[in-house]
Design a protein around this motif. Structure first.
Motif: not given
Length: 150
Positions: A34-43, A88-90, A100-103, A135-146
């Motif tokens: 379930x965690x793996x699926x959520x991480x790729x946008x499948x709820x 969606x995952x973000x 932004x995502x924070x810790x 120091x914070x995770x933007x959508x762009x950071x997240x997409x670039x990382x993914x």
């Protein structure tokens, strides 16, 4: 294993399997799946999750081996990296919807999913995903990382 996947896709699935095999036993439990699926946008609902697992094993609540995981995920690889699903995952992580995502967001999500993580793990995850190191995770950071190579 013949899934009509590229070498890169096979490597991605192998890495995902290792990443979500939280207890490092060579199998992914339904909870880990379930965690793996959520991480790729499948709820998925719990029922949908068990139905999905049932497509590759006789027991709908069974832990999955790497070949079973790959067989189940291969048809979904096309949508795994879609920007829409990643956005969606973000948004699942961005609890206050400020862009932004924070810790604290990452920790809350992990707790919600029943995954215990240490402060060091959270710090490492955030440092890795914060591509522009502000120091914070933007959508762009997240997409670039993914979209970055594993």
């Amino acid at each position: 294993m013949s899934f009509n996947l590229t070498k890169d896709q096979i490597e991605e699935l192998q890495e995902a399997f290792r990443m979500y095999d939280l207890n490092d036993n060579g199998r992914i439990s339904p909870h880990e799946m379930r965690l793996a699926l959520i991480s790729v946008g499948h709820e998925n609902t719990e029922s949908e999750l068990y139905d999905l697992i049932g497509t590759v094993t006789v027991h709908r609540n069974a832990d999955l081996s790497l070949p079973q995981f790959m067989q189940m995920m291969a048809p979904r690889m096309e949508s795994v990296e879609s920007e829409e699903n990643l956005t969606k995952t973000f948004r699942l992580f961005d609890r206050d919807d400020d862009g932004y995502m924070t810790s604290q967001d990452v920790r809350a999500f992990m707790v919600m999913m029943g995954v215990g993580v240490s402060d060091t793990d959270i710090r490492d995850i955030c440092r890795e995903v914060d591509m522009d190191h502000d120091g914070r995770i933007s959508l762009r950071d997240f997409l670039n990382f993914m979209h970055s190579p594993l």
